[in-house]
Design a protein around this motif. Sequence first.
Motif, mmCIF file in Angstrom:
data_model
loop_
_atom_site.group_PDB
_atom_site.id
_atom_site.type_symbol
_atom_site.label_atom_id
_atom_site.label_comp_id
_atom_site.label_asym_id
_atom_site.label_seq_id
_atom_site.Cartn_x
_atom_site.Cartn_y
_atom_site.Cartn_z
ATOM 1 N N SER A 60 0.834 -1.218 0.000
ATOM 2 C CA SER A 60 0.000 0.000 0.000
ATOM 3 C C SER A 60 0.866 1.264 0.000
ATOM 4 N N LYS A 99 -3.381 -9.257 -8.446
ATOM 5 C CA LYS A 99 -4.483 -9.734 -7.603
ATOM 6 C C LYS A 99 -3.882 -10.583 -6.488
ATOM 7 N N ASP A 100 -4.652 -10.730 -5.415
ATOM 8 C CA ASP A 100 -4.089 -11.425 -4.261
ATOM 9 C C ASP A 100 -3.816 -12.895 -4.473
ATOM 10 N N GLU A 160 -6.584 -2.677 -0.451
ATOM 11 C CA GLU A 160 -6.660 -4.111 -0.171
ATOM 12 C C GLU A 160 -6.153 -4.386 1.234
ATOM 13 N N LYS A 161 -6.573 -5.543 1.737
ATOM 14 C CA LYS A 161 -6.135 -5.914 3.082
ATOM 15 C C LYS A 161 -4.698 -6.389 3.030
#
Lengths: 524, 37
Positions: free
Chosen positions: A277, A512-513, B34-35
């Motif tokens: 982040s 994407k995760d 997002e986490k």
Amino acid sequence: MALAGESTLITLVLIAVYFVVLLGIGVWASKKIKSSEDYMLAGRSLGFWLFTLLIVCSICSGMTLVGTSGFGFASGWPGIWEQIFVPLSAAFCIIFFGSKLNKIGRKNGCMTVVDYFSLRYENTRELRALSALASIAVSLVYLVGQYTAISIVLIWVFGLEHWQALLIAGVIITAYTVIGGLYAVSWTGLVQGLILIFGVILVAPFILTYAGGLEHINTVLATIDPNLVMPWFPSGSTAAYAYCTPEYLFSFGVLLIVGLACAPHVLSNVFAARKTSYFKWAPIVAFLIYLVIMLLVKLCGMAVRSMQADGLLAGVVPEGGKVADFALMYGIQAASPSILITGLFAVIVLSAVMSTTDRLMLTVGTTFSWDIFKTMLRPKASERQVVLVSQICVLLAAVISLILAINPPEMLAFLIWLGIGLMLSAFAVPMIAGLYWRRATAAGAISSMLIGLITCLAFGAYYNFVEKLPMHFSIYSLACSIAAMVIVSLITKKNSEKALDLTYTGMYLHPKDKPNSLTEESKE
Amino acid sequence: MILGLPDITVFAVGGAILLCIILLLIWGFTFPEEKEE
């Protein structure tokens, strides 16, 4: 040329304090190192400001202060684009490489760029060896330039012999880098970054005011040569102008924005950020910080040109002395109202130069110890051994580059540009294609890297020894590298979907995760 | 002419810097939340 008397004493005290702080950080950091991940990536724990300043400091080299002001002195406003391109490289690195690489590193244990290549291209030997060696060679070329810049500052401050200056700087930087790894490099980077930012903001107004203000500086520049206040030099002009024509500036932009972003010592930093982040605002923060510093330094270079025309440098510049190389130093010496400012300025320049030097040495050390020693030569080596080999390599990198810097090659400036050109030609295509093009293959990466390196050397030699080219020579080798990647990749077998998913390969910026293949695997 | 600089220089350099800032702001504002693990 050197500062004298009382001024030297105060400067000496300031520099001594600065060195003690750096060594103190090194000792403190050494206590935090328990594993190779701690040594190479500061335990992947860098917070927002530490990470952002580390990126800025890694890019901010001796050229930022010594070279940028000299460039401003020589070419005026047409050279201002450098001040936009270089800060943009920090943003480019974080946006196009950072988000994906940080996540890949965290999930798959990648510690270096070479690790990523080997995972993405499913090739552990040839590509790893080639990219590790290219990374070490390019960093060493760059290191010689950095040490020479440090030496210029110390000679100016103390009137030392070149070798004495090199030895002092070399011992200090090597000491904290060897014992403290990236913890020390990033924390000293924070100190150096803050000194640089506030120092330049404090010192630049003195020079600009002493020169008569921005409007006067621009008027004087226009009198010297009207082209000096234009945004670029006219196309097809004489060789003296050829480096700032629109077409040359285009290639210069690609070289600086993409080439510096791909440099191993800059790119490796994205693995060390604690959270992805941070990449949200780090690009604009890094861009703005660096833009302000670089613009001020460039304006100072132009101010010194105007001061010279106005006869304000009398008594500062030795007879027959070259002003461009020492533009900022002479500017502050002439304009400074206090010897304290001059001393502070010496610390500022040292901060800029040392902040890249330590990162480069650590990159050489970790590339060898991790990518060659641990992965290729001794896979069973313990964490302790890997850290020890890293430390020995950092020491060796320092010794080699110091020996080379004692007798710097005559073409030093050319070698530094060649170093950045090689980074662009060798790493940009395998990195960008690797992250964004699923069809890119290992053979494509190896050939683009090899062809990029060879053609960069060839075009560089042609540019330097035969005739000037309309654009920077690295743009031609970049084109060859792209062609090699596309052609060879299309005729060789695609990498497995699993490797492509694991490395988030595809035309998107935000990974994407949970990659599909992993989800499917976990279901099985 | 601003600060002794021709208009073309002011617009070219100022415009480029502004464009960079706008693009980087767009990147920041569109960054997916997002986490963190």
